[in-house]
Scaffold this motif. Structure first.
Motif, PDB file in Angstrom:
ATOM      1  N   GLN A  23      45.899 -16.988  26.584  1.00  0.00           N
ATOM      2  CA  GLN A  23      44.507 -16.940  26.143  1.00  0.00           C
ATOM      3  C   GLN A  23      44.331 -17.569  24.767  1.00  0.00           C
ATOM      4  O   GLN A  23      43.352 -18.274  24.509  1.00  0.00           O
ATOM      5  N   LEU A  24      45.265 -17.308  23.883  1.00  0.00           N
ATOM      6  CA  LEU A  24      45.203 -17.908  22.549  1.00  0.00           C
ATOM      7  C   LEU A  24      45.364 -19.417  22.624  1.00  0.00           C
ATOM      8  O   LEU A  24      44.670 -20.173  21.933  1.00  0.00           O
ATOM      9  N   GLU A  25      46.254 -19.859  23.469  1.00  0.00           N
ATOM     10  CA  GLU A  25      46.492 -21.297  23.626  1.00  0.00           C
ATOM     11  C   GLU A  25      45.265 -21.990  24.203  1.00  0.00           C
ATOM     12  O   GLU A  25      44.988 -23.165  23.885  1.00  0.00           O
ATOM     13  N   ALA A  26      44.509 -21.241  24.997  1.00  0.00           N
ATOM     14  CA  ALA A  26      43.297 -21.815  25.590  1.00  0.00           C
ATOM     15  C   ALA A  26      42.133 -21.861  24.613  1.00  0.00           C
ATOM     16  O   ALA A  26      41.043 -22.308  24.973  1.00  0.00           O
ATOM     17  N   GLY A  27      42.353 -21.352  23.388  1.00  0.00           N
ATOM     18  CA  GLY A  27      41.329 -21.455  22.355  1.00  0.00           C
ATOM     19  C   GLY A  27      40.473 -20.227  22.163  1.00  0.00           C
ATOM     20  O   GLY A  27      39.412 -20.310  21.535  1.00  0.00           O
ATOM     21  N   ARG A  28      40.906 -19.103  22.691  1.00  0.00           N
ATOM     22  CA  ARG A  28      40.115 -17.890  22.533  1.00  0.00           C
ATOM     23  C   ARG A  28      39.998 -17.504  21.065  1.00  0.00           C
ATOM     24  O   ARG A  28      40.976 -17.508  20.323  1.00  0.00           O
ATOM     25  N   ASP A  29      38.782 -17.141  20.671  1.00  0.00           N
ATOM     26  CA  ASP A  29      38.540 -16.677  19.309  1.00  0.00           C
ATOM     27  C   ASP A  29      39.117 -15.267  19.166  1.00  0.00           C
ATOM     28  O   ASP A  29      38.799 -14.377  19.959  1.00  0.00           O
ATOM     29  N   PHE A  30      39.985 -15.059  18.196  1.00  0.00           N
ATOM     30  CA  PHE A  30      40.622 -13.759  18.022  1.00  0.00           C
ATOM     31  C   PHE A  30      40.326 -13.200  16.640  1.00  0.00           C
ATOM     32  O   PHE A  30      40.656 -13.800  15.626  1.00  0.00           O
ATOM     33  N   GLY A  31      39.662 -12.057  16.624  1.00  0.00           N
ATOM     34  CA  GLY A  31      39.480 -11.298  15.391  1.00  0.00           C
ATOM     35  C   GLY A  31      39.987  -9.901  15.650  1.00  0.00           C
ATOM     36  O   GLY A  31      39.501  -9.213  16.564  1.00  0.00           O
ATOM     37  N   ARG A  32      40.967  -9.467  14.866  1.00  0.00           N
ATOM     38  CA  ARG A  32      41.617  -8.192  15.162  1.00  0.00           C
ATOM     39  C   ARG A  32      40.622  -7.029  15.196  1.00  0.00           C
ATOM     40  O   ARG A  32      40.793  -6.097  15.983  1.00  0.00           O
ATOM     41  N   TYR A  33      39.582  -7.091  14.402  1.00  0.00           N
ATOM     42  CA  TYR A  33      38.612  -5.994  14.365  1.00  0.00           C
ATOM     43  C   TYR A  33      37.220  -6.472  14.780  1.00  0.00           C
ATOM     44  O   TYR A  33      36.210  -5.977  14.307  1.00  0.00           O
ATOM     45  N   LEU A  34      37.224  -7.430  15.698  1.00  0.00           N
ATOM     46  CA  LEU A  34      35.990  -8.000  16.221  1.00  0.00           C
ATOM     47  C   LEU A  34      35.619  -7.306  17.535  1.00  0.00           C
ATOM     48  O   LEU A  34      36.407  -7.273  18.481  1.00  0.00           O
TER      49      LEU A  34
END
Length: 629
Positions: free
Chosen positions: A418-429
């Motif tokens: 998912q990260l490689e596919a460009g998913r926006d990741f915010g730990r507290y989002l």
């Protein structure tokens, strides 16, 4: 005995209490007594009341023989097995009128030591043992088996059942087995020769036990942790929780050791203190392991700072709190339900923690496994709130159940793909409004998905900030998550009275054993109460609806300060005037007689009588097994 007093005559419905000295070896014989009754198909409710020192102080073992299947303490004693001279007067005073006193009559006692309304059963146990055994320790140990033999005659217990239990206990140790059989026969033969047996109290074979098992809550909770996927336990010994960690080690040796290589797929650490143990649990959980600690109230007090870190940094953890007498060192070997507030709001500042409230060992297993799924789903510490009565006592309970199709629920975890596919990741989002963010495991991706785990304030992307709006945003999200938790937790169990009523009763945990019997007794007195057993915190919406639908609601709990009542008022906005506390906190398990008396007196003051008309309806969250009956 006074001829005007009729001796009790009961079959499969009486209480036997053993008064011994701690360290005398009586525990094994007393346990054999309870199990032999079970082997005859008659349910028992057993309670061990023991001191916190190693040896020398009084100890009691209470066995309620109850064909009706009630699992709580009744109150009162019908047959006292008085083997401790130090507590003689207190023990004799506890016997019900018409009851029986069994004692070692080797040494004569003055008439003032007996009661005229009690039948005395004197057996010269010490003299019998002195005549048969030369070793001092053998005399003491076999004395316990001799009185077990006498009891088998007095109560008409089939000796073959006791012998089968002895054979299981001493399998492969034939010399010990034969010695115990001999001691059993000595006591039984003496009683049969000198008394009319059985006495007025007797055991008759039944088939009332069925498939139920006899197990303590700590063992059941530990097995639940294994089934729940736990692989790490860090703990510091403290009564009454130590046996939970020890049981987990036992189950792990059986289920987490590779058959071929012998490789252990688990880690169990006895830390130097409770603070270290919870730190290890949080570290292991941050790395993706399912980890827990087992403790009691004093341990929770020491864990406060780390619990605040786990809450604010949103790290899964499971804590089994086996509650005991408090505060401070309190009564380490007595039971209470006095840690509710300290666990619900553990740590400084604005924190709120999830609590599971099991009623018996079967729910200890169920909730013990569920806690790990909840910790991962909610990314927060989960408290499983046992008490000494559940944790260290053997209960007759339904067989532990497990669905083999069930899979571990790790909650919201972002993968490398998912990260490689460009998913926006915010730990507290919070991307979907439930207050629960997504997380990554350490090492998920070489360059994406990393974040700094901190106990300081941060924004949605885990970046340090002391900006007020960012802090408020984060704290409000944590409240949304707490609200979301309500739909994931075991729902309260609602049971309506046999007649419509304006009064209700609420309780939780081990209190339910005595509540079931008390409610039946109250209905015989024409006191009808709708009842709600709470199984988790935060409270389901049905709890507030239940209180709103009744004029009077009794809240039964085992602590001094009415902690459940305070939580209900604080969290549900309930008018405290609607809640009447019934409090029991002397360290012994609450009894049906106590509840019946306390509620019965208050109900008469409130004029609680059956109503006519329609019953109210309760909605609330019903996703996890709510029941109306």
């Amino acid at each position: 005995m006074d001829a005007r007093i009729k001796p009790q005559r009961r079959i499969n419905d009486f209480v036997v209490k053993f008064a011994n000295v701690n360290g005398s070896g009586s525990a094994s014989a007393n346990g054999l007594f309870a199990k032999s009754v079970l082997r005859m198909g008659v349910p028992v409710a057993a309670r061990n009341i023991f001191p916190s020192n190693i040896q020398g102080l009084p100890t009691w073992y209470e066995v309620r023989i109850v064909e009706a299947g009630w699992r709580g303490r009744r109150g009162g004693v019908d047959l006292m097995v008085a083997m401790n001279p130090q507590t003689w007067d207190k023990d004799v005073a506890e016997i019900e009128a018409g009851g029986y006193l069994f004692y070692d009559s080797t040494k004569a006692l003055p008439p003032s030591k007996f009661r005229e309304d009690v039948t005395v059963l004197g057996v010269p146990l010490t003299a019998i043992c002195n005549a048969e055994y030369s070793d001092v320790r053998q005399r003491q140990l076999f004395k316990n088996i001799v009185y077990l033999g006498a009891l088998s005659a007095f109560l008409d217990i089939e000796p073959a059942e006791i012998e089968r239990l002895l054979a299981e206990q001493y399998r492969g140790k034939e010399a010990l087995l034969e010695s115990n059989r001999k001691a059993l026969a000595l006591g039984r033969d003496y009683a049969l020769a000198h008394f009319e047996c059985p006495i007025g109290l007797s055991i008759a074979r039944r088939d009332a036990v069925g498939e139920r098992i006899f197990i303590d809550g700590n063992s059941a909770a530990a097995l639940g942790a294994v089934y729940g996927g736990a692989t790490v336990a860090a703990w510091y010994p403290i009564t009454p929780s130590s046996s939970l960690a020890e049981s987990f080690a036992k189950w792990c040796r059986k289920f987490r050791t590779e058959p071929g290589s012998g490789k252990q797929r688990y880690a169990i650490v006895q830390a130097e203190d409770e603070l270290s143990s919870i730190g290890m649990v949080i570290g292991a959980a941050w790395n993706g392991a399912r980890a827990f600690t087992a403790t009691s109230g004093p341990g929770v007090s020491l864990m406060q700072e780390f619990l605040g870190l786990a809450y604010f940094a949103e790290i899964p953890a499971v804590l089994f709190d086996v509650q005991r007498g408090s505060p401070s060192t309190g009564m380490p070997t007595r039971t209470q339900q006095a840690d509710l507030l300290s666990c619900a709001y553990a740590s400084h500042g604005d924190t709120k923690h999830v609590m599971l409230l099991p009623e018996d060992p079967a729910e200890c297993f169920e909730f013990g496994a569920l806690a790990f799924d909840l910790a991962d789903r909610l990314q927060t510490p989960i408290f499983v709130m046992l008490d000494l009565d559940i944790g260290m006592q053997d209960w007759l309970t339904e067989p532990l159940a497990w669905d083999d199709a069930r899979r571990l629920d790790r909650g919201k975890v972002v993968t490398a793909q998912q990260l490689e596919a460009g998913r926006d990741f915010g730990r507290y989002l919070d991307v979907d409004g439930d207050g629960i963010p997504y997380r990554t495991y350490p090492g998920t991706h070489p360059v994406k998905g990393s974040y700094f785990t901190r106990g300081t304030t941060k924004d949605r992307y885990a970046r340090y900030t002391e900006e007020g709006p960012a802090y408020v945003d984060n704290m409000q999200r944590l409240l949304r998550k707490f609200e979301t938790a309500k739909g994931m937790l075991p729902a309260p169990l609602l049971t309506r009275a046999s007649q419509p009523t304006s009064a209700g009763v609420i309780w939780f945990g081990s209190t339910g054993a005595a509540m079931a019997e008390s409610l039946a007794e109250l209905e015989q007195q024409d006191v009808h109460l709708d009842r709600l057993r709470i199984r988790a915190f935060p409270f389901d919406h049905a709890v507030a609806e239940f209180v709103a639908a009744h004029e009077h609601v009794f809240v039964v709990e085992q602590n001094r300060d009415a902690q459940l009542k305070m939580l209900l008022v604080n969290e549900c906005g309930i008018d405290p005037a609607k809640l009447t506390s019934v409090l029991h906190y002397d360290g012994t398990p609450i009894t049906a007689r106590f509840i019946t008396r306390e509620i019965g007196e208050q109900a008469r003051l409130y004029n609680v009588t059956p109503l006519t008309g329609n019953r109210y309806q309760v909605t609330g969250n019903r996703r996890t097994g709510g029941r109306a009956a």
